[in-house]
Design a protein around this motif. Structure first.
Motif: not given
Length: 188
Positions: A70-72, A76-81, A145-147
C-alpha cells in the motif's frame, strides 16, 4: 511481508543490491497501474522509474503501520499525480488489454468480448478522476477497501461511497444508453 521488511532493512543498512528485489516484485504491478492512468507506455515507464527512485530515497520513511505494498502504491500514485499537475497531463481512459480476453475460436464470441471491453473502457473513462482511480485500484489491481483508503488517503467510508457512486453512474449510463452490462444495469 517479512521478506520485504528484510529487504528494506538491508537497503537502509547500505546493501543497495537488495533494492532490486523490491523492484522485481513491484515493477509489473506499478507499471500496469500507471499505464492505465496515462495510456502511454513510454510515459508510464518513465513515471514508474521515477517513482522507484523516489521510493528508494523515502524508504526510511516507511513507518510499518500499513502494508509495504500500500505504501509503495501510494508513493507511486502521488508521484504520478504530482507529475500530472506539473505537466498538465490528464488521466486518460482505462485501456482494457484485449489480449487478456478469453481465447475462443468463434469470431462472434471474440467480437462480443472486445466490444464489451471497449464499452467498459468508455464507461470508466467518463467517471471523475478520483472515482476512476478507485475503480481501477479495486477491480483492476484487486486492492482491498482498506488498502485503497490508505493509498489515496481517503477514509474507508469515503472509498466505499466513491465506489458506490462510480458504479451508480455507470449503471445510469447503461440504462440511459443501453449496453452489454446486465450486471450493472440490474443494480448488482
Amino acid at each position: 511481508m517479512e521478506e520485504e521488511l528484510k529487504w528494506i532493512q538491508e537497503v537502509l543498512t547500505g546493501n543497495k543490491q537488495a533494492y532490486s528485489h523490491i523492484i522485481d516484485k513491484y515493477k509489473n504491478l506499478l507499471y500496469a497501474t500507471v499505464l492505465r492512468m496515462t495510456k502511454n507506455p513510454q510515459i508510464a515507464q518513465d513515471l514508474v522509474q521515477e517513482a522507484f527512485i523516489k521510493v528508494y530515497h523515502q524508504l526510511g520513511k516507511f513507518d510499518h503501520k500499513g502494508s509495504f505494498s500500500s505504501w509503495i502504491y501510494r508513493v507511486t500514485i502521488n508521484h504520478c499525480m504530482d507529475e500530472f499537475r506539473k505537466k498538465s497531463y490528464q488521466l486518460k481512459q482505462v485501456q482494457i488489454n484485449e489480449e487478456r480476453v478469453e481465447d475462443s475460436n468463434h469470431p462472434e464470441i471474440i467480437l462480443l468480448k472486445k466490444e464489451k471491453s471497449r464499452q467498459l473502457e468508455r464507461l470508466i473513462s467518463t467517471l471523475p478522476e478520483d472515482e476512476r482511480l478507485i475503480i481501477l485500484l479495486r477491480y483492476v489491481n484487486e486492492l482491498s477497501y482498506e488498502e485503497i483508503s490508505e493509498l489515496v488517503e481517503v477514509p474507508l467510508s469515503g472509498v466505499r461511497n466513491k465506489l458506490h457512486r462510480a458504479k451508480k453512474k455507470m449503471r445510469e449510463t447503461i440504462n440511459r444508453e443501453g449496453g452489454y452490462f446486465y450486471e450493472l444495469s440490474e443494480g448488482r
